[in-house]
Design a protein around this motif. Structure first.
Motif, PDB file in Angstrom:
ATOM      1  N   GLN A 126       5.112   4.701  -9.321  1.00  0.00           N
ATOM      2  CA  GLN A 126       5.491   3.286  -9.379  1.00  0.00           C
ATOM      3  C   GLN A 126       4.685   2.556 -10.444  1.00  0.00           C
ATOM      4  N   VAL A 158      11.756   3.490   2.415  1.00  0.00           N
ATOM      5  CA  VAL A 158      11.586   2.342   1.523  1.00  0.00           C
ATOM      6  C   VAL A 158      11.817   2.716   0.058  1.00  0.00           C
ATOM      7  N   SER A 159      12.617   1.907  -0.617  1.00  0.00           N
ATOM      8  CA  SER A 159      12.763   1.997  -2.072  1.00  0.00           C
ATOM      9  C   SER A 159      12.255   0.692  -2.657  1.00  0.00           C
ATOM     10  N   VAL A 160      11.492   0.791  -3.728  1.00  0.00           N
ATOM     11  CA  VAL A 160      10.970  -0.420  -4.366  1.00  0.00           C
ATOM     12  C   VAL A 160      11.673  -0.623  -5.706  1.00  0.00           C
ATOM     13  N   VAL A 161      12.298  -1.766  -5.810  1.00  0.00           N
ATOM     14  CA  VAL A 161      13.046  -2.127  -7.014  1.00  0.00           C
ATOM     15  C   VAL A 161      12.209  -3.131  -7.810  1.00  0.00           C
ATOM     16  N   THR A 183      11.491   3.803 -10.394  1.00  0.00           N
ATOM     17  CA  THR A 183      12.004   3.183  -9.179  1.00  0.00           C
ATOM     18  C   THR A 183      11.873   4.235  -8.081  1.00  0.00           C
ATOM     19  N   VAL A 184      10.922   4.025  -7.183  1.00  0.00           N
ATOM     20  CA  VAL A 184      10.539   5.086  -6.249  1.00  0.00           C
ATOM     21  C   VAL A 184      11.103   4.837  -4.847  1.00  0.00           C
ATOM     22  N   SER A 185      11.699   5.887  -4.280  1.00  0.00           N
ATOM     23  CA  SER A 185      12.076   5.865  -2.869  1.00  0.00           C
ATOM     24  C   SER A 185      11.290   6.971  -2.180  1.00  0.00           C
TER      25      SER A 185
END
Lengths: 358, 358
Positions: free
Chosen positions: B245, A251-254, B250-252
């Motif tokens: 975050q 998962v990447s959170v944008v 921008t974290v993956s």
């Protein structure tokens, strides 16, 4: 030395059996599968990506147009099963699940959401109580109502309709909800247990649970997939990213501080958006064949400056259907399933309270 | 209609002032900056990436070799400031912070970690109590000790050394620690509040806080950066990804079910690894100029089959220094800073308990 370290790394990368699957929820099973049943040792495991055609997809995939997820049909299936379960509970122990909703003020969207929830409860036989408080009520007044519902034996789920007026502390009020009645799943204990591998939250936020339900019912594999979640709100993006990670997606959170988000989203096998910004996700943000789950929901004025409003999502639907393999529309996608997840959370709370199993 | 939606999206993307910075922790400030001070409206904000040379970097960046983060020097700076603060507290209210550690069994690594923590407490004037229980003790015995420490006024931080023997339920024992004394930050309430924007956990897990501290003290910008975290454990990867975050990276999150992880890691501006697999991260996993934070820690046998062991990280150091701009080594990187963060969490707990501010 170096050689030895290499050996350890290679061992860690040993491929697993192909029998792994990320979909323990079968379409007709309503009991929430424990998240810990998803926990697995972190050893490398590639899995094939396949979006099979499901009965909940409106038209089969072809190279020009995405198949559309029929959220209303999924929700109806779930509600039918819940109605049977509620009926069985009533026949068996003379009890029905109860939902208590606290509504502060008269926001149009909140009034509409509460009406929808109340109607959904009626459809399946869940008792619902809506406590309406004026816009200018005090924090103590809200906390008193929470406390009454927390202690009421016939109420198994307590929900505070968000957003609250600015003078009220949302955190304090949500934290006051009994963890065992927190059907929205926003209590930090439930959120923490959702985040941590090996832990089992009592409730998963309804929209996030709805997202997984939609993916599972449309036979979209999650394990090992690249998922990009746009948005990180407590209600949508954050718990959805945590839940997808528990399902072993990468998962990447944008968010709005992400530079060139389209460079990240266009790598996604599954794209989930929940920011409430119509038309944010354009066609060129998408990889061909992506599964798009639009969880955004914004009231937009109708054409010709008319007074009518309609709900729209975050994704530019007209462009997205030409790139995606599967897409959940707004309205009629994740929304109705989210409501059915609230009913499910309430039924599960009642079953736990009465120690009743079908 | 479409035009109107476009306008809304464009509004959402309005660029923010360049005065935003993700580094509210200044090197000589020990008071934990509240996470909520980081909270910002999600409007688009590009920020330039720059890794300035800091006094905690062993040698300046050149095109062939990364600058090495001197974690021991950072930890010494922090410990010196903590020692002064503890001294001031003692002079002011005749109290000192107290840490209670519960150690079950005789694992070599756990014994070593507890010894290091105890020694660090002594260095700064924190009282520490280590309660040792036999490997075969019962869960109730551990819970009894937790309860005693929870109620002891002179103890402000309670820490259960992990891992516990298999017959003990880690979740039950950690959940029993008083949230206000949970200096490890592993209680679900603290973890949930770490995850949620707008919430303030009482404690942030030490390794994660150490990671941010290292980045801040080495002037590495976090806001808007692409960060890849390898690993998702409760102790390291998970809280670190949540905290980064909150700092608007921008974290993956990459884990063992991620296919071709090197395709994701090689996009990272900052790479954090915490899986305990020596040599997992190779040179070709890295983008030139990346900042590498190695939080892995594995005991590895010495050369020539000798009986000696040494600690090694997840990153193939020899390859990484030729690609990275900045790298934290193992040992001597984040490890010592993690210990100093435990001391800081304990001091903050004591300050809250005594309502004392310097």
């Amino acid at each position: 030395m170096l050689e030895m370290r290499c050996t350890v790394a290679v061992c860690w990368r040993i491929l697993c059996s192909k029998s792994f699957s990320s979909s323990p929820v079968t379409p007709n099973r309503l009991a929430k599968p424990p998240l810990v049943c998803l926990d697995r040792p972190d050893i490398w495991c590639p899995a094939p990506f396949q979006a099979e055609v499901s009965s909940h997809l409106r038209h089969a995939y072809n190279e020009h147009t995405a198949a559309e997820i029929d959220g209303r049909s999924i929700a109806n299936d779930i509600k039918a099963t819940i109605a049977t379960e509620v009926c069985n509970m009533k026949n068996s122990i003379k009890k029905v699940p109860g939902l208590g909703v606290i509504l502060v003020g008269k926001r149009k969207d909140s009034l509409s959401f509460v009406r929808i929830k109340k109607k959904a409860c009626e459809q399946v036989g869940i008792t619902s109580v809506v406590i309406e408080l004026p816009e200018d009520c005090t924090e103590d007044e809200v906390l008193d109502v929470v406390s009454v519902l927390n202690h009421k034996e016939s109420i198994h789920g307590v929900l505070v309709q968000l957003p609250l007026p600015n003078h009220l502390c949302e955190e304090k009020i949500i934290n006051a909800v009994n963890v065992e009645k927190d059907v929205d799943g926003f209590h930090p204990v439930n959120m923490g247990n959702l985040a941590m591998t090996g832990r089992e939250p009592l409730f998963i936020p309804c929209a996030s649970r709805g997202c997984i339900e939609v993916l599972n019912r449309c036979n979209v594999e999650i394990l090992g997939k690249k998922v990009v979640v746009i948005g990180r709100s407590m209600i949508g993006g954050l718990p959805t990213s945590l839940l997808l990670q528990r399902h072993h997606a990468t998962v990447s959170v944008v968010h709005a501080f992400t530079k060139n988000p389209e460079n990240i989203t266009c790598e996604a096998d599954i794209l989930v958006s929940d920011v409430g910004v119509p038309n944010l996700v354009r066609g060129d943000w998408l990889k061909p064949g992506v599964v798009v789950i639009d969880m955004g929901s914004t009231l937009v004025k109708g054409e010709n400056n008319s007074e009518s409003f309609h709900v729209t999502g975050d994704v530019c639907y007209e462009e997205a259907i030409r790139k995606a393999s599967v897409i959940s529309p707004v309205p009629g996608g994740v929304g109705p399933v989210t409501i059915s997840m609230l009913l499910l959370n309430t039924v599960e709370a009642a079953k736990r309270a009465y120690k009743w199993t079908q």
